[in-house]
Design an enzyme around this catalytic site. Structure first.
Site, mmCIF file in Angstrom:
data_model
loop_
_atom_site.group_PDB
_atom_site.id
_atom_site.type_symbol
_atom_site.label_atom_id
_atom_site.label_comp_id
_atom_site.label_asym_id
_atom_site.label_seq_id
_atom_site.Cartn_x
_atom_site.Cartn_y
_atom_site.Cartn_z
ATOM 1 N N MET A 66 39.679 -1.772 60.360
ATOM 2 C CA MET A 66 40.138 -0.399 60.605
ATOM 3 C C MET A 66 39.567 0.154 61.905
ATOM 4 O O MET A 66 40.274 0.290 62.898
ATOM 5 C CB MET A 66 39.767 0.505 59.437
ATOM 6 C CG MET A 66 40.208 1.943 59.616
ATOM 7 S SD MET A 66 39.845 2.916 58.132
ATOM 8 C CE MET A 66 40.110 4.569 58.751
ATOM 9 N N ASP A 67 38.273 0.469 61.912
ATOM 10 C CA ASP A 67 37.650 0.944 63.142
ATOM 11 C C ASP A 67 36.187 0.510 63.168
ATOM 12 O O ASP A 67 35.683 -0.065 62.204
ATOM 13 C CB ASP A 67 37.821 2.453 63.332
ATOM 14 C CG ASP A 67 37.309 3.293 62.167
ATOM 15 O OD1 ASP A 67 36.718 2.727 61.231
ATOM 16 O OD2 ASP A 67 37.488 4.518 62.196
ATOM 17 N N PRO A 68 35.476 0.732 64.275
ATOM 18 C CA PRO A 68 34.099 0.236 64.392
ATOM 19 C C PRO A 68 33.155 0.874 63.378
ATOM 20 O O PRO A 68 33.447 1.923 62.785
ATOM 21 C CB PRO A 68 33.714 0.633 65.825
ATOM 22 C CG PRO A 68 35.011 0.805 66.548
ATOM 23 C CD PRO A 68 35.966 1.337 65.524
ATOM 24 N N SER A 131 41.643 0.701 65.529
ATOM 25 C CA SER A 131 41.092 1.678 66.461
ATOM 26 C C SER A 131 39.858 1.045 67.090
ATOM 27 O O SER A 131 38.958 0.589 66.379
ATOM 28 C CB SER A 131 40.703 2.970 65.729
ATOM 29 O OG SER A 131 40.012 3.848 66.599
ATOM 30 N N GLY A 140 37.359 6.872 61.183
ATOM 31 C CA GLY A 140 38.755 7.263 61.331
ATOM 32 C C GLY A 140 39.022 8.312 62.395
ATOM 33 O O GLY A 140 40.172 8.719 62.588
#
Length: 220
Positions: A66-68, A131, A140
């Protein structure tokens, strides 16, 4: 971009060919402005790391999260520019669960394990988050900034390199399956503890290797 290298130049030319360079520049300009007055992870020199260390033609597998990671440890962010990897000494629960599943699936986990996942990258595993950045502590927070870029990247990359195997972890990553122009897709729940163990038993590593020919199989 003062941190460009030769591999990134190859990708930029791809973005131009794929008619997504203006989108890339717009996203980068927004993110670079955020670095000026907010704490953004990963550190700026690692923002485009996945592109700087792997040429598109060398990719065998794309693993999408999803994201870091949003946190830090000993003054260094856990996010290092590769999805799920870390280099600051703290092993995030998601990575712990990935290692557990790897051991249950393949059975030959390196000891000590390289939490930077460099060995995977060297074999052509592209560790991508939908992302590539976020604000410290705010999971998010940059999803909307990267959404269009990621959709186009996935669509173009899968079209031009149809033999790539795609591993989509979590609902956010699975959303992008509609942009993958390939039949080689492996899906699973996100390895985060928030998924309440649904990731376990997914056998994503052996399933991925089953799509690859003998010479291309990843030594996880």
């Amino acid at each position: 971009m003062d941190y460009i290298n030769e591999n990134l130049k190859v990708w930029v030319n791809k973005f131009i060919d794929w008619d997504m360079y203006n989108e890339f520049k717009k996203t980068m300009n927004t993110i670079e402005s955020l670095y000026l007055d907010k704490t953004i992870f990963p550190e700026k020199h690692n923002l485009l790391r996945v592109f700087k260390e792997t040429l598109p033609e060398n990719i065998k597998v794309v693993m999408i999260g999803m994201d870091p990671y949003p946190g830090s440890f000993n003054g260094k962010p856990s996010a290092c520019g590769r999805s799920f990897a870390t280099e600051n000494g703290y092993v995030n629960p998601s990575l712990k669960n990935i290692i557990k599943e790897l051991k249950d699936d393949i059975g030959n986990v390196d000891d000590p394990f390289d939490y930077s996942l460099s060995k995977w990258v060297e074999q052509g595993v592209f560790l991508y988050n939908t992302s590539l950045s976020l604000e410290e502590g705010m999971t998010g927070s940059h999803i909307y900034l990267w959404k269009d870029f990621t959709e186009n990247l996935i669509s173009n990359l899968s079209r031009e390199y149809p033999d790539i195997v795609w591993i989509l972890l979590g609902n956010n990553a699975k959303h992008f399956s509609e942009f993958i122009q390939s039949n080689y897709i492996v899906t699973a729940a996100h390895p985060s503890p928030l998924a309440k163990g649904m990731f376990f038993g997914s056998r994503i590593f052996s399933k991925t290797n089953n799509f690859l020919d003998e010479k291309s199989k990843i030594k996880w």
